[in-house]
Design a protein around this motif. Structure first.
Motif, PDB file in Angstrom:
ATOM      1  N   LYS A 106       0.833  -1.208   0.000  1.00  0.00           N
ATOM      2  CA  LYS A 106       0.000   0.000   0.000  1.00  0.00           C
ATOM      3  C   LYS A 106       0.864   1.254   0.000  1.00  0.00           C
ATOM      4  O   LYS A 106       0.573   2.227  -0.709  1.00  0.00           O
ATOM      5  N   ALA A 107       1.940   1.254   0.771  1.00  0.00           N
ATOM      6  CA  ALA A 107       2.824   2.420   0.841  1.00  0.00           C
ATOM      7  C   ALA A 107       3.476   2.691  -0.516  1.00  0.00           C
ATOM      8  O   ALA A 107       3.563   3.845  -0.964  1.00  0.00           O
ATOM      9  N   LEU A 108       3.936   1.648  -1.202  1.00  0.00           N
ATOM     10  CA  LEU A 108       4.543   1.816  -2.520  1.00  0.00           C
ATOM     11  C   LEU A 108       3.523   2.322  -3.532  1.00  0.00           C
ATOM     12  O   LEU A 108       3.845   3.150  -4.397  1.00  0.00           O
ATOM     13  N   ALA A 109       2.302   1.834  -3.427  1.00  0.00           N
ATOM     14  CA  ALA A 109       1.247   2.286  -4.340  1.00  0.00           C
ATOM     15  C   ALA A 109       0.956   3.765  -4.154  1.00  0.00           C
ATOM     16  O   ALA A 109       0.795   4.521  -5.127  1.00  0.00           O
ATOM     17  N   LEU A 110       0.895   4.216  -2.909  1.00  0.00           N
ATOM     18  CA  LEU A 110       0.638   5.638  -2.634  1.00  0.00           C
ATOM     19  C   LEU A 110       1.771   6.513  -3.159  1.00  0.00           C
ATOM     20  O   LEU A 110       1.529   7.603  -3.708  1.00  0.00           O
ATOM     21  N   GLU A 111       3.008   6.061  -3.026  1.00  0.00           N
ATOM     22  CA  GLU A 111       4.149   6.815  -3.549  1.00  0.00           C
ATOM     23  C   GLU A 111       4.049   6.962  -5.064  1.00  0.00           C
ATOM     24  O   GLU A 111       4.339   8.038  -5.619  1.00  0.00           O
ATOM     25  N   ALA A 112       3.640   5.915  -5.737  1.00  0.00           N
ATOM     26  CA  ALA A 112       3.541   5.957  -7.193  1.00  0.00           C
ATOM     27  C   ALA A 112       2.467   6.934  -7.655  1.00  0.00           C
ATOM     28  O   ALA A 112       2.663   7.676  -8.619  1.00  0.00           O
TER      29      ALA A 112
END
Length: 203
Positions: A106-112
């Motif tokens: 989820k954290a990586l998705a938000l960064e993208a």
């Protein structure tokens, strides 16, 4: 792994042929990276999700820059057991996802999504995520919904789907991350999606 999409454009105008054909011109830069086949029903795109989602985004954004109301329906699929492996579909994000927990994904998705390009085209989109052939699939779907609600593109939850609104860059990046980060890396995951721009009902 086989990754692809069936894409159909629906311009709400008698000049629909010109709208569709001019929109398809936006796919030209992606033809070296994707297998693209158009017939009288839809356009098939096969390849890695980075150029695949960029191509779908640019196709719709190019069409939505015109004044006519236009919608687009897309069926996305990865890991279908009935399709042969295709080397062009290799995706590092999926490879790395096998070692990551739900919160990290989820954290990586938000960064993208935060880093998504701005297109200047405002769109609406609704989608449904299907994690197939896996016990505990609702954990992945609820994790995706939680990510979407923090993405900045979330508009509302509806029966059977989630509604997004915003710049086409951020909206389609939200869709890409939902497609890549949720569900098993080697599993069968699909998304059913409808996008809309320039709807007269919003005026």
């Amino acid at each position: 792994m086989f990754i692809g999409a069936q894409v159909s454009l629906y311009p709400m105008t008698s000049d629909f042929v010109d709208v569709i054909l001019s929109g398809l011109d936006a796919l030209t830069p992606y033809r070296q990276d994707l297998r693209i086949e158009t017939d009288d029903m839809s356009t098939l795109m096969v390849g890695a999700p980075e150029p695949l989602l960029d191509a779908i985004r640019d196709l719709f954004a190019a069409t939505a820059r015109r004044p006519e109301h236009v919608t687009m329906h897309v069926t996305l699929s990865r890991g279908c057991p009935g399709e042969p492996d295709d080397p062009s579909c290799h995706c590092e994000a999926l490879v790395r996802a096998q070692d990551l927990g739900l919160d990290a994904r989820k954290a990586l998705a938000l960064e993208a999504v935060a880093a998504a390009p701005v297109t200047g085209v405002e769109i609406d989109l609704q989608f449904s995520l299907y994690v197939l052939g896996q016990d505990g699939h609702m954990d992945e779907i609820y994790g995706c919904i939680d990510f979407v609600k923090g993405s900045g593109t979330y508009l509302m939850s509806k029966n059977f789907c989630t509604r997004l609104r915003g710049d086409a860059g951020a909206v389609f990046e939200t869709l890409r991350q939902a497609f890549l980060r949720f569900g098993p890396a080697e599993g069968h995951v699909t998304i059913d999606m409808t996008a809309s721009a320039n709807s007269p009902s919003k005026r």
